[in-house]
Motif scaffolding. Sequence first.
Motif, PDB file in Angstrom:
ATOM      1  N   ALA A   1      11.867   1.635 -11.790  1.00  0.00           N
ATOM      2  CA  ALA A   1      12.601   1.956 -13.025  1.00  0.00           C
ATOM      3  C   ALA A   1      11.953   1.288 -14.237  1.00  0.00           C
ATOM      4  N   THR A   2      11.621   0.015 -14.120  1.00  0.00           N
ATOM      5  CA  THR A   2      10.984  -0.663 -15.254  1.00  0.00           C
ATOM      6  C   THR A   2       9.575  -0.149 -15.486  1.00  0.00           C
ATOM      7  N   ALA A   3       8.899   0.308 -14.420  1.00  0.00           N
ATOM      8  CA  ALA A   3       7.579   0.906 -14.596  1.00  0.00           C
ATOM      9  C   ALA A   3       7.675   2.182 -15.411  1.00  0.00           C
ATOM     10  N   LEU A   4       8.727   2.964 -15.163  1.00  0.00           N
ATOM     11  CA  LEU A   4       8.928   4.188 -15.943  1.00  0.00           C
ATOM     12  C   LEU A   4       9.146   3.862 -17.425  1.00  0.00           C
ATOM     13  N   LEU A   5       9.962   2.846 -17.688  1.00  0.00           N
ATOM     14  CA  LEU A   5      10.195   2.463 -19.087  1.00  0.00           C
ATOM     15  C   LEU A   5       8.920   1.918 -19.725  1.00  0.00           C
ATOM     16  N   SER A   6       8.161   1.124 -18.958  1.00  0.00           N
ATOM     17  CA  SER A   6       6.918   0.582 -19.485  1.00  0.00           C
ATOM     18  C   SER A   6       5.917   1.678 -19.780  1.00  0.00           C
ATOM     19  N   ARG A   7       5.800   2.634 -18.880  1.00  0.00           N
ATOM     20  CA  ARG A   7       4.844   3.718 -19.105  1.00  0.00           C
ATOM     21  C   ARG A   7       5.304   4.638 -20.222  1.00  0.00           C
TER      22      ARG A   7
ATOM     23  N   LEU B   1       0.029  10.108 -17.527  1.00  0.00           N
ATOM     24  CA  LEU B   1       0.811  10.505 -16.360  1.00  0.00           C
ATOM     25  C   LEU B   1       0.257   9.850 -15.097  1.00  0.00           C
ATOM     26  N   GLY B   2      -1.080   9.849 -14.991  1.00  0.00           N
ATOM     27  CA  GLY B   2      -1.685   9.212 -13.830  1.00  0.00           C
ATOM     28  C   GLY B   2      -1.414   7.732 -13.779  1.00  0.00           C
ATOM     29  N   GLN B   3      -1.506   7.075 -14.930  1.00  0.00           N
ATOM     30  CA  GLN B   3      -1.229   5.645 -14.971  1.00  0.00           C
ATOM     31  C   GLN B   3       0.236   5.357 -14.678  1.00  0.00           C
ATOM     32  N   LEU B   4       1.108   6.285 -15.071  1.00  0.00           N
ATOM     33  CA  LEU B   4       2.521   6.133 -14.726  1.00  0.00           C
ATOM     34  C   LEU B   4       2.701   6.120 -13.212  1.00  0.00           C
ATOM     35  N   VAL B   5       2.047   7.049 -12.526  1.00  0.00           N
ATOM     36  CA  VAL B   5       2.171   7.130 -11.077  1.00  0.00           C
ATOM     37  C   VAL B   5       1.618   5.865 -10.426  1.00  0.00           C
ATOM     38  N   VAL B   6       0.465   5.404 -10.915  1.00  0.00           N
ATOM     39  CA  VAL B   6      -0.114   4.171 -10.364  1.00  0.00           C
ATOM     40  C   VAL B   6       0.828   2.997 -10.584  1.00  0.00           C
ATOM     41  N   LEU B   7       1.371   2.891 -11.802  1.00  0.00           N
ATOM     42  CA  LEU B   7       2.261   1.788 -12.126  1.00  0.00           C
ATOM     43  C   LEU B   7       3.524   1.833 -11.283  1.00  0.00           C
ATOM     44  N   VAL B   8       4.020   3.037 -11.011  1.00  0.00           N
ATOM     45  CA  VAL B   8       5.219   3.185 -10.190  1.00  0.00           C
ATOM     46  C   VAL B   8       4.938   2.778  -8.745  1.00  0.00           C
ATOM     47  N   ASN B   9       3.714   3.036  -8.275  1.00  0.00           N
ATOM     48  CA  ASN B   9       3.391   2.756  -6.878  1.00  0.00           C
ATOM     49  C   ASN B   9       2.898   1.340  -6.623  1.00  0.00           C
ATOM     50  N   VAL B  10       2.413   0.650  -7.644  1.00  0.00           N
ATOM     51  CA  VAL B  10       1.900  -0.701  -7.431  1.00  0.00           C
ATOM     52  C   VAL B  10       2.937  -1.642  -6.818  1.00  0.00           C
ATOM     53  N   PRO B  11       4.240  -1.567  -7.184  1.00  0.00           N
ATOM     54  CA  PRO B  11       5.208  -2.427  -6.493  1.00  0.00           C
ATOM     55  C   PRO B  11       5.251  -2.229  -4.981  1.00  0.00           C
ATOM     56  N   LEU B  12       4.777  -1.065  -4.502  1.00  0.00           N
ATOM     57  CA  LEU B  12       4.710  -0.851  -3.059  1.00  0.00           C
ATOM     58  C   LEU B  12       3.730  -1.799  -2.391  1.00  0.00           C
ATOM     59  N   TRP B  13       2.701  -2.206  -3.118  1.00  0.00           N
ATOM     60  CA  TRP B  13       1.643  -3.056  -2.545  1.00  0.00           C
ATOM     61  C   TRP B  13       2.225  -4.344  -1.968  1.00  0.00           C
ATOM     62  N   PRO B  14       2.853  -5.215  -2.783  1.00  0.00           N
ATOM     63  CA  PRO B  14       3.421  -6.438  -2.195  1.00  0.00           C
ATOM     64  C   PRO B  14       4.608  -6.163  -1.283  1.00  0.00           C
TER      65      PRO B  14
ATOM     66  N   SER C   1      -1.631   8.024  -3.789  1.00  0.00           N
ATOM     67  CA  SER C   1      -1.414   6.662  -4.266  1.00  0.00           C
ATOM     68  C   SER C   1      -0.540   5.824  -3.339  1.00  0.00           C
ATOM     69  N   PRO C   2       0.595   6.330  -2.807  1.00  0.00           N
ATOM     70  CA  PRO C   2       1.399   5.498  -1.896  1.00  0.00           C
ATOM     71  C   PRO C   2       0.646   5.090  -0.631  1.00  0.00           C
ATOM     72  N   ARG C   3      -0.226   5.951  -0.136  1.00  0.00           N
ATOM     73  CA  ARG C   3      -0.992   5.595   1.064  1.00  0.00           C
ATOM     74  C   ARG C   3      -2.052   4.545   0.764  1.00  0.00           C
ATOM     75  N   PHE C   4      -2.598   4.576  -0.422  1.00  0.00           N
ATOM     76  CA  PHE C   4      -3.534   3.522  -0.806  1.00  0.00           C
ATOM     77  C   PHE C   4      -2.834   2.167  -0.885  1.00  0.00           C
ATOM     78  N   MET C   5      -1.574   2.162  -1.313  1.00  0.00           N
ATOM     79  CA  MET C   5      -0.847   0.898  -1.409  1.00  0.00           C
ATOM     80  C   MET C   5      -0.632   0.267  -0.029  1.00  0.00           C
ATOM     81  N   VAL C   6      -0.459   1.096   0.986  1.00  0.00           N
ATOM     82  CA  VAL C   6      -0.326   0.578   2.351  1.00  0.00           C
ATOM     83  C   VAL C   6      -1.644  -0.038   2.807  1.00  0.00           C
ATOM     84  N   GLN C   7      -2.742   0.645   2.541  1.00  0.00           N
ATOM     85  CA  GLN C   7      -4.057   0.132   2.944  1.00  0.00           C
ATOM     86  C   GLN C   7      -4.393  -1.159   2.203  1.00  0.00           C
ATOM     87  N   ASN C   8      -4.068  -1.215   0.920  1.00  0.00           N
ATOM     88  CA  ASN C   8      -4.325  -2.438   0.155  1.00  0.00           C
ATOM     89  C   ASN C   8      -3.515  -3.605   0.695  1.00  0.00           C
TER      90      ASN C   8
END
Length: 468
Positions: free
Chosen positions: A33-39, A298-311, A384-391
Motif C-alpha cells: 500500500a505504501t509502495a503504491l502511494l510512493s510510486r 509503471l514498471g518501477q511501481l511493480v518492482v517497488l510493490v514486489n520488493v517487500p516480498l524479498w525479505p 518480478s515476484p519469482r525473482f524476489m523468491v530467487q533473491n
Amino acid sequence: MSSGVVERTRRARPPGVHRRRPDRGRRLVSGVATALLSRLAGLVVPIVLVPVTLPYFGNDLYGLWMAVAALAGMAAFADLGLGSGLMTKLAPCYAHGDTVQARRYISSAYLTLSGLALTLTGLLWIFAGAVPWSALFNVSGQVSPEQTRMIALICLTAFALNVPLSLIARVQYAYQQVGRSNVWQTAGSLAALGAVLGVVWADLSPLLVVALSVAAPLLVNLLNTLWFFGRQEPRIRPTPRAVQAHAAVELTRLSGLFFLLTVVISFATNADTLIIAHALGLSAVAGYVVPAKLLSQLGQLVVLVNVPLWPANGEALAQGQVDWVRRTTRRMTVVSVLAAGVPAAVLVAFGEWLFAAWLPVPMGGDRWLLAGLGVWWLLQSALSPRFMVQNAGGVLVPQLVGWGAFLVVSVLGKWYAADRIAVAAVPWVGAVGYALTVVPAALYGYRRALRPHRGPVIERRVVQDCAR
C-alpha cells in the motif's frame, strides 16, 4: 516417540515465530500500500516536470540530461551488489532476532561502500578533463562541451555519493519497515520537484535544475540514515569496531553474484537511450525517452510493490514455509500484471491525445512504440515476484545466465531496429528477446530456489500428523 519428536521440534523453533507468522501478511500488505502511494508521488513528479523542463532545456540539452541519467543508471552496479546481498543476509537475522550478526553485516557494507564512493568521486573529478564527454554522448549543435562536462559531473557525483546512503532503504526493508522507507523516498521525490520548480520559476541556470534534482534525494537519504540508526535501531548502528572478517567475506561472496547480475541487468535495461542517441542522434532521444519514462513509472511501481516480498520470502524460507511463498507469489503475479497491464492499455489507447495535451513540444504518440513499451513492462511485471523468491534464497546463477543472453541478443537487435526500421521497433525487440532468454531462466530459478526448503515442510507435516 511421537510426543518426543514434537517436543524437540518445538524447542528448535526460533523465538517469536508464532508471533511473527500472522504478522507477515499484514506487513506485506502495508508495504504494498505504501509502495503504491510512493510510486504515485514518483509518477506525479515526471508528469509535472517533463512539460516544464523540456521547453526550458530544449530537445538537445534535455536529451543530454536523460542520456547522462541513463549512464548513471547503468552504473547501478557501483555498490558491488552489497545492497542486495545485505538485504538477503539481514532477513534471517531479523527472523531470529540476531542483532550482533546484523550489525556486523551492516558495518561491513557501509565501510566498503563509503570508501568506494569517496574514491569514485575523487577519480571522477581528477580525470574529468581527459574524458571526451561530447563524443561519449554524441553531442553537437546547441549544447556546449562545458555544459556537457558539468551535467555529467553533477549527475555522476551525486550518484557516487548516494551509493552508501541508499543502503538505508535495504536495511529498512529487511527490518520490515517498508512503509517508513517508502515515505522517506516519497519525500525525496517531492523535495526534488519543489526545488526544480523553484529554479525554473526564477529562470536560473539549467545546470542548477540538474544539480537540485539529484541532490534532493541524496539529502533525504542522509536524513533517513541518521534518524533510523540514531533513534529507531541503535543496536544495529554501523561502526568500524563491529566489522568482522568472517561476516565481511560471507557478505562479499553473495554480493559478488549480485554484483555481476546487477551489471548485466543495468546495461541490458538502460542501453536503449544510448543506442538511439548514436544511431539516430540526440533529437530522437527526446521522442523516445518521454513515453519510455512515463511507462517506466509503471514498471518501477511493480518492482517497488514486489520488493517487500524479498525479505518476507527470506523470513518464510528460513522458517520452511514454502507453501506461503508459493501462494503469495501466485497472488502477487496477478497483482503485478494488473498493475502494469491496465494503465499500459489506457496509455496505448489514449497516448496520442495525452501527449498532445500534456506537452508544449510536439512529441507524437506512436501507438506501436507505446504498445511495445507496455508489453516490455508487462513481461517484467509477470516475473518480478519469482525473482524476489530467487533473491531471497540467494539463487542467482539462472538469472545471470538469462540476463546475459538477453544483453547480447537485445543490444544487437535494438541497434539494427533503430537504424534500419524505426524507434518504435526497439521495445518490441527487447520484449521478444526477454521472452526467449529471461523467462525460461526465471521459471527454472524459481523452482530451484524452493527445492532445498521442501524437506523441512514435509518433516513438519509428519510431526503434526504424529501429534494428532
